[in-house]
Design an enzyme around this catalytic site. Structure first.
Site, PDB file in Angstrom:
ATOM      1  N   TRP A 186       0.864  -1.176   0.000  1.00 34.25           N
ATOM      2  CA  TRP A 186       0.000   0.000   0.000  1.00 34.25           C
ATOM      3  C   TRP A 186       0.901   1.225   0.000  1.00 34.25           C
ATOM      4  O   TRP A 186       1.809   1.328   0.826  1.00 34.25           O
ATOM      5  CB  TRP A 186      -0.923   0.058   1.223  1.00 34.25           C
ATOM      6  CG  TRP A 186      -1.651   1.367   1.249  1.00 34.25           C
ATOM      7  CD1 TRP A 186      -2.661   1.754   0.431  1.00 34.25           C
ATOM      8  CD2 TRP A 186      -1.362   2.504   2.084  1.00 34.25           C
ATOM      9  NE1 TRP A 186      -3.027   3.059   0.699  1.00 34.25           N
ATOM     10  CE2 TRP A 186      -2.241   3.531   1.704  1.00 34.25           C
ATOM     11  CE3 TRP A 186      -0.429   2.740   3.096  1.00 34.25           C
ATOM     12  CZ2 TRP A 186      -2.230   4.797   2.312  1.00 34.25           C
ATOM     13  CZ3 TRP A 186      -0.413   3.994   3.711  1.00 34.25           C
ATOM     14  CH2 TRP A 186      -1.318   5.005   3.311  1.00 34.25           C
ATOM     15  N   GLU A 227      -3.014  -2.902  -2.584  1.00 36.78           N
ATOM     16  CA  GLU A 227      -4.175  -2.301  -1.898  1.00 36.78           C
ATOM     17  C   GLU A 227      -4.510  -0.897  -2.403  1.00 36.78           C
ATOM     18  O   GLU A 227      -3.676  -0.004  -2.396  1.00 36.78           O
ATOM     19  CB  GLU A 227      -3.876  -2.235  -0.392  1.00 36.78           C
ATOM     20  CG  GLU A 227      -5.013  -1.654   0.434  1.00 36.78           C
ATOM     21  CD  GLU A 227      -4.677  -1.562   1.917  1.00 36.78           C
ATOM     22  OE1 GLU A 227      -3.501  -1.787   2.291  1.00 36.78           O
ATOM     23  OE2 GLU A 227      -5.581  -1.238   2.703  1.00 36.78           O
ATOM     24  N   LYS A 229      -7.054   2.716  -2.510  1.00 34.68           N
ATOM     25  CA  LYS A 229      -7.722   3.622  -1.568  1.00 34.68           C
ATOM     26  C   LYS A 229      -8.379   4.746  -2.358  1.00 34.68           C
ATOM     27  O   LYS A 229      -7.877   5.148  -3.403  1.00 34.68           O
ATOM     28  CB  LYS A 229      -6.670   4.182  -0.604  1.00 34.68           C
ATOM     29  CG  LYS A 229      -7.243   4.913   0.585  1.00 34.68           C
ATOM     30  CD  LYS A 229      -6.150   5.173   1.630  1.00 34.68           C
ATOM     31  CE  LYS A 229      -6.738   5.877   2.826  1.00 34.68           C
ATOM     32  NZ  LYS A 229      -5.819   5.975   3.951  1.00 34.68           N
ATOM     33  N   ASP A 260      -9.734  -3.110   1.327  1.00 35.89           N
ATOM     34  CA  ASP A 260      -9.852  -2.566   2.679  1.00 35.89           C
ATOM     35  C   ASP A 260     -11.245  -1.957   2.781  1.00 35.89           C
ATOM     36  O   ASP A 260     -11.600  -1.070   2.003  1.00 35.89           O
ATOM     37  CB  ASP A 260      -8.759  -1.506   2.908  1.00 35.89           C
ATOM     38  CG  ASP A 260      -8.751  -0.962   4.326  1.00 35.89           C
ATOM     39  OD1 ASP A 260      -9.843  -0.630   4.837  1.00 35.89           O
ATOM     40  OD2 ASP A 260      -7.663  -0.854   4.916  1.00 35.89           O
ATOM     41  N   HIS A 263     -11.808   1.813   2.562  1.00 30.92           N
ATOM     42  CA  HIS A 263     -11.179   2.578   1.484  1.00 30.92           C
ATOM     43  C   HIS A 263     -12.077   2.948   0.318  1.00 30.92           C
ATOM     44  O   HIS A 263     -11.612   3.146  -0.800  1.00 30.92           O
ATOM     45  CB  HIS A 263      -9.973   1.809   0.939  1.00 30.92           C
ATOM     46  CG  HIS A 263      -8.792   1.879   1.848  1.00 30.92           C
ATOM     47  ND1 HIS A 263      -7.546   1.478   1.496  1.00 30.92           N
ATOM     48  CD2 HIS A 263      -8.681   2.333   3.119  1.00 30.92           C
ATOM     49  CE1 HIS A 263      -6.709   1.660   2.499  1.00 30.92           C
ATOM     50  NE2 HIS A 263      -7.380   2.166   3.500  1.00 30.92           N
ATOM     51  N   HIS A 287      -8.685  -6.316   4.232  1.00 32.96           N
ATOM     52  CA  HIS A 287      -8.355  -5.516   5.410  1.00 32.96           C
ATOM     53  C   HIS A 287      -9.702  -5.146   6.005  1.00 32.96           C
ATOM     54  O   HIS A 287     -10.355  -4.208   5.549  1.00 32.96           O
ATOM     55  CB  HIS A 287      -7.580  -4.248   5.026  1.00 32.96           C
ATOM     56  CG  HIS A 287      -6.109  -4.476   4.915  1.00 32.96           C
ATOM     57  ND1 HIS A 287      -5.195  -3.465   4.769  1.00 32.96           N
ATOM     58  CD2 HIS A 287      -5.383  -5.625   4.970  1.00 32.96           C
ATOM     59  CE1 HIS A 287      -3.983  -3.976   4.720  1.00 32.96           C
ATOM     60  NE2 HIS A 287      -4.067  -5.281   4.835  1.00 32.96           N
ATOM     61  N   ASP A 295     -12.909   8.804   8.312  1.00 32.81           N
ATOM     62  CA  ASP A 295     -11.878   7.929   8.868  1.00 32.81           C
ATOM     63  C   ASP A 295     -12.106   6.502   8.407  1.00 32.81           C
ATOM     64  O   ASP A 295     -13.218   5.983   8.485  1.00 32.81           O
ATOM     65  CB  ASP A 295     -11.869   7.974  10.392  1.00 32.81           C
ATOM     66  CG  ASP A 295     -10.871   6.967  10.953  1.00 32.81           C
ATOM     67  OD1 ASP A 295      -9.675   7.112  10.627  1.00 32.81           O
ATOM     68  OD2 ASP A 295     -11.275   6.028  11.649  1.00 32.81           O
ATOM     69  N   ASP A 297     -10.533   3.789   9.623  1.00 32.02           N
ATOM     70  CA  ASP A 297      -9.910   2.807  10.508  1.00 32.02           C
ATOM     71  C   ASP A 297     -10.479   2.706  11.924  1.00 32.02           C
ATOM     72  O   ASP A 297      -9.718   2.669  12.886  1.00 32.02           O
ATOM     73  CB  ASP A 297      -8.407   3.097  10.574  1.00 32.02           C
ATOM     74  CG  ASP A 297      -7.755   2.998   9.204  1.00 32.02           C
ATOM     75  OD1 ASP A 297      -7.729   1.898   8.663  1.00 32.02           O
ATOM     76  OD2 ASP A 297      -7.322   4.037   8.686  1.00 32.02           O
ATOM     77  N   ASP A 327      -7.461  -4.267   9.863  1.00 35.77           N
ATOM     78  CA  ASP A 327      -6.661  -3.049   9.702  1.00 35.77           C
ATOM     79  C   ASP A 327      -7.403  -1.853  10.283  1.00 35.77           C
ATOM     80  O   ASP A 327      -8.273  -1.279   9.631  1.00 35.77           O
ATOM     81  CB  ASP A 327      -6.346  -2.805   8.218  1.00 35.77           C
ATOM     82  CG  ASP A 327      -5.459  -1.579   8.028  1.00 35.77           C
ATOM     83  OD1 ASP A 327      -4.880  -1.109   9.031  1.00 35.77           O
ATOM     84  OD2 ASP A 327      -5.343  -1.087   6.890  1.00 35.77           O
TER      85      ASP A 327
HETATM   86  C1  RNT Z   1      -3.862   2.708   4.756  1.00 33.56           C
HETATM   87  C2  RNT Z   1      -3.978   1.258   4.433  1.00 33.56           C
HETATM   88  C3  RNT Z   1      -2.855   0.416   4.939  1.00 33.56           C
HETATM   89  C4  RNT Z   1      -2.432   0.799   6.330  1.00 33.56           C
HETATM   90  C5  RNT Z   1      -1.410  -0.108   6.929  1.00 33.56           C
HETATM   91  C6  RNT Z   1      -0.786   0.506   8.143  1.00 33.56           C
HETATM   92  O1  RNT Z   1      -4.968   3.425   4.439  1.00 33.56           O
HETATM   93  O2  RNT Z   1      -5.191   0.763   4.897  1.00 33.56           O
HETATM   94  O3  RNT Z   1      -3.216  -0.924   4.865  1.00 33.56           O
HETATM   95  O4  RNT Z   1      -3.517   0.887   7.180  1.00 33.56           O
HETATM   96  O5  RNT Z   1      -0.507  -0.465   5.983  1.00 33.56           O
HETATM   97 ZN    ZN Z   2      -5.542  -1.352   4.793  1.00 39.45          ZN
END
Ligand code: RNT
Ligand code: ZN
Length: 419
Positions: A186, A227, A229, A260, A263, A287, A295, A297, A327
């Site tokens: 990523w 990955e 985003k 993810d 994302h 993820h 946000d 995460d 993640d």
């Molecule tokens: C970031 C990605 C990535 C990170 C990690 C720390 O937006 O999700 O996977 O969260 O690599």
């Molecule tokens: Zn991620």
């Protein structure tokens, strides 16, 4: 207490059997589900390369709850604690900034397997397998927002070398642990404001990836994934590695794609992407995260979307082609608690999906009995799946129900509050 749990399980077993579902088989399936715990939840993505440095790259851990891990030993201890409260056997996902640099600092383009031998030894002792990630952020050469897609050749080359080395480290991890280590790429590359060079950066990223993947690694020891985003903090207008970019790259080159769940646009879900991707990409890495507004995460909870994701994977019979990792990073609550809540939520979603009376549902659908399909899906939501999960915890010798809360409070009292 354990008698009650067993009784509740026996009753649940009968309820499910009436729908043609075998709960013992479901438990055996769930036992095989290995979830990759992201090491970066222990210390808010700080790592050991530069413990006083800022986290950059469009990601942010907010909060200052006391007790974060400051050393590798502390990270290992916290992970072991979390694992001791989780049923099943799992994996740990390591980032390149979590190497052991006590023998001397090594810049990203100089790291070697020896910096991660401590992690491999930890994994052997803890009975877990490892996954790995290059770290293309929190570094002076990523400060202007670009790494593998950087306009300057020397900077791209620095990051290419870093990722190459990380793939070699992943291969060593997988070799020593006897399970392919999944290496995720990523990169934060993108810009706050509009660029007039969208194509140029993407061409650079493509060329860098081509260069990286020229080196073939043993798939029995390591697997690559990439990955995407939609946007990050400070890269709101443009992200080089968009979903279309990596979908195209992954499908054209048969590289595993990482989805993810945080994302995408808040109304876009990854559950509906599984069945399409399975037709065109070799495997999928997840993820599992929880996006809340901007946000990506937050700690994973048992949401409708998490359940839909698990259902899509189970209905497609694709557990062997989909790898499940977490993640998220929440620095505002007990960090070990954040792990346990997220893993348990994920397991509960998969268990519900495994327990679905799929044969009956498919039969309804095949015969146009759509009201019956809808009604069954509704009834399924409230079947006693949690009694099955409690029994799963009991059989695995880990705290049942809310009991893990006290265990975490105790660890906080004895260990993390003293840091
Ligand atoms: C970031 C990605 C990535 C990170 C990690 C720390 O937006 O999700 O996977 O969260 O690599
Ligand atoms: Zn991620």
């Amino acid at each position: 207490m354990s008698k009650q749990i067993e009784q509740a399980y026996a009753a649940a077993k009968d309820r499910y059997a009436a729908l043609g579902v075998d709960t013992d088989k479901a438990l055996a399936e769930l036992q095989k589900l290995s979830i990759s715990l992201h090491c970066w939840q222990t210390d808010d993505v700080t790592g050991f390369e530069n413990p006083d440095g800022d986290l950059t790259g469009g990601i942010q851990a907010t909060g200052n709850y006391p007790g974060k891990a400051h050393t590798i030993r502390e990270v290992h201890a916290d992970l072991k604690k979390a694992l001791s409260l989780l049923p099943g056997s799992h994996r740990v996902n390591v980032h390149a900034i979590y190497g052991d640099f006590s023998s001397g600092k090594a810049d990203r383009n100089r790291i070697e397997p020896k910096h991660f031998q401590g992690w491999i030894d930890f994994a052997k002792e803890a009975g877990v397998k490892l996954d790995f990630n290059c770290t293309c952020f929190s570094h002076p050469l990523s400060d202007d927002g670009f790494t593998l897609s950087h306009p300057k050749k020397e900077i791209r080359e620095f990051w290419i070398e870093h990722v190459q080395r990380c793939r070699a480290i992943a291969e060593e991890m997988g070799k020593q642990l006897g399970s392919p280590c999944i290496h995720n790429i990523w990169v934060p590359d993108g810009s706050k404001d509009s660029t007039v060079n969208r194509l140029g950066y993407r061409q650079n990223l493509k060329n860098s990836l081509d260069e990286i993947f020229k080196t073939k690694r043993n798939p029995a020891y390591m697997k690559d994934c990439i990955e995407s985003k939609l946007f990050g903090i400070g890269s709101e207008s443009y992200v080089v590695g968009s979903h279309e970019f990596y979908m195209g790259y992954g499908v054209a080159n048969q590289v595993m794609i990482t989805l993810d769940s945080g994302h995408f646009h808040p109304t876009e879900v990854i559950s509906d992407k599984i069945s399409s991707l399975l037709l065109f990409a070799p495997e999928i890495m997840l993820h599992v995260s929880r996006g809340v507004r901007w946000d990506s995460d937050h700690v994973v909870t048992l949401s409708d979307e998490l359940l839909a994701l698990a259902q899509e994977i189970i209905r497609a019979d694709a557990l062997d082609r989909v790898h499940v990792g977490l993640d998220y990073f929440d620095a505002s609550i007990n960090r070990i608690g954040a792990y346990v809540v997220g893993v348990r939520a994920t397991q509960k979603a998969f268990l519900q999906a495994i327990l679905e009376p799929i044969e009956q549902l498919r039969d309804c659908e095949a015969n146009g009995r759509n009201f019956q399909r809808l009604a069954l899906l509704e009834e399924d939501k409230a079947l006693p799946w949690n009694d099955v999960y409690d029994y799963f915890c009991l059989k695995n010798g880990v705290p049942v129900g809310t009991d893990y809360i006290t265990a975490i409070e105790q660890y906080e009292k004895d260990v993390t509050s003293k840091r």
